[in-house]
Design a protein around this motif. Structure first.
Motif, mmCIF file in Angstrom:
data_model
loop_
_atom_site.group_PDB
_atom_site.id
_atom_site.type_symbol
_atom_site.label_atom_id
_atom_site.label_comp_id
_atom_site.label_asym_id
_atom_site.label_seq_id
_atom_site.Cartn_x
_atom_site.Cartn_y
_atom_site.Cartn_z
ATOM 1 N N ALA A 49 0.809 -1.221 0.000
ATOM 2 C CA ALA A 49 0.000 0.000 0.000
ATOM 3 C C ALA A 49 0.842 1.270 0.000
ATOM 4 O O ALA A 49 0.298 2.369 -0.020
ATOM 5 N N GLU B 153 -3.038 -8.537 5.635
ATOM 6 C CA GLU B 153 -2.495 -7.704 6.694
ATOM 7 C C GLU B 153 -1.507 -8.528 7.514
ATOM 8 O O GLU B 153 -1.816 -9.638 7.942
ATOM 9 N N LEU C 298 0.066 -5.872 3.808
ATOM 10 C CA LEU C 298 -0.338 -4.527 4.199
ATOM 11 C C LEU C 298 -0.145 -4.372 5.701
ATOM 12 O O LEU C 298 -0.287 -5.332 6.462
ATOM 13 N N HIS D 12 -3.366 1.523 5.289
ATOM 14 C CA HIS D 12 -4.040 1.729 4.010
ATOM 15 C C HIS D 12 -4.382 0.385 3.354
ATOM 16 O O HIS D 12 -3.685 -0.619 3.550
ATOM 17 N N LYS D 13 -5.417 0.403 2.556
ATOM 18 C CA LYS D 13 -5.882 -0.792 1.869
ATOM 19 C C LYS D 13 -5.566 -0.711 0.375
ATOM 20 O O LYS D 13 -5.168 0.336 -0.139
#
Length: 228
Positions: free
Chosen positions: A10, A49, A32, A37-38
Motif C-alpha cells: 500500500a 495484513e 499490508l 491503508h488498503k
C-alpha cells in the motif's frame, strides 16, 4: 502466470510495483500494515495484513501462499523506514528502531522465502531495497541508524546469492535516491522532484530483474539515482 510475494503493497512504491506486476499478468500476494491503508480489489491480487516483525506470521504467510498458489516465483520486499541523525544524535534505541524496521522485516520474510525457493526446481528471484547512505559514508554520516540498517540488507543480499548460487536463486538490491512519492513531496517542498526516481520506473526495473532479461544477472546492486 507467476506468483509474486510483495511486502508494503500500500506504499507509494508498492502500489506502482503491484500495478505493473498485475498488468504483466502475474499473481501478487501483497502484505499490508495492520490497520493501515488498503488496496482496491482486483483480479489476481491477494492482500494480507501482516506485521512483518512477527516471525511466525511471516512463515505462516509463505506457507499459505505456497498452499494456495503452488510456488513463489519472486519476492519483492519493500517495507522499511527512514530517520536522520549523526552519531552524536543517534542513541542505540534509534539504531534498534531502524534495525527492526529495515532489516528485521526483510530478514524474517527472506528466510522462509529462500527455503521455499530452494525446494523449487526453477529457484526464484528476490528484490530487496538498499539505500545510497549505506554505500556512501559521507551520506551515511547524517543518517547513521538508517545507513547501518540498510547496509545489513545489502549484506544479506550477498549472502543469499552465495547460498543460492547452485539453486538458481538470485537477489537483487535496488538502491534508489529519493523516490517521487506524495510523502516525499510534502516533506521536501523546495526540492526538484524531476531529479528523483519515479515509482513507475522502479516498477519496470523490478519486472526486468525478476521476469525480463535482467533475470540472468548475478549478484546485482542497481544504483537507481536518476539525477539526484
Amino acid at each position: 502466470m507467476s506468483t509474486v510475494l510483495l511486502t508494503g503493497g500500500a506504499g507509494g512504491l508498492g502500489r506502482a510495483i503491484t500495478q505493473n506486476l498485475l498488468k504483466s499478468g502475474h499473481t501478487v500476494v501483497a502484505t499490508l500494515e495492520p490497520g493501515g491503508h488498503k488496496l482496491a480489489a482486483q483480479p489476481n491480487l491477494f492482500p494480507h495484513e501482516l506485521d512483518l516483525t512477527d516471525e511466525a506470521g511471516c512463515q505462516a504467510l509463505v506457507q499459505q501462499v505456497v498452499a494456495e498458489h503452488g510456488k513463489i516465483d519472486a519476492a519483492v520486499l519493500l517495507v522499511g523506514g527512514f530517520a536522520m541523525g549523526s552519531i552524536s544524535e543517534t542513541d542505540f534505541a534509534a539504531v534498534d528502531k531502524m534495525y527492526r524496521l529495515n532489516f528485521q522485516t526483510t530478514y524474517q520474510m527472506v528466510r522462509p522465502v529462500f527455503e521455499q525457493m530452494s525446494r523449487q526446481p526453477d529457484g526464484g528471484r528476490l528484490v530487496l531495497v538498499g539505500a545510497r547512505p549505506a554505500l556512501v559514508p559521507s551520506a551515511g554520516q547524517h543518517m547513521v541508524a538508517y545507513a547501518l540498517s540498510k547496509s545489513l540488507v545489502i549484506q544479506l543480499s550477498e549472502i543469499i546469492n552465495a547460498a543460492g548460487k547452485d539453486k538458481n536463486i538470485v537477489s537483487t538490491v535496488l538502491v534508489p535516491s529519493t523516490i517521487d512519492t506524495p510523502a516525499n513531496r510534502q516533506a521536501m517542498p523546495d526540492a526538484d522532484p524531476d531529479h528523483w526516481v519515479k515509482p513507475d520506473d522502479i516498477a519496470e526495473l523490478v519486472d526486468f530483474v525478476t521476469f525480463g532479461a535482467g533475470k540472468m544477472l548475478r549478484e546485482p546492486v542497481l544504483k537507481v539515482y536518476n539525477k539526484a
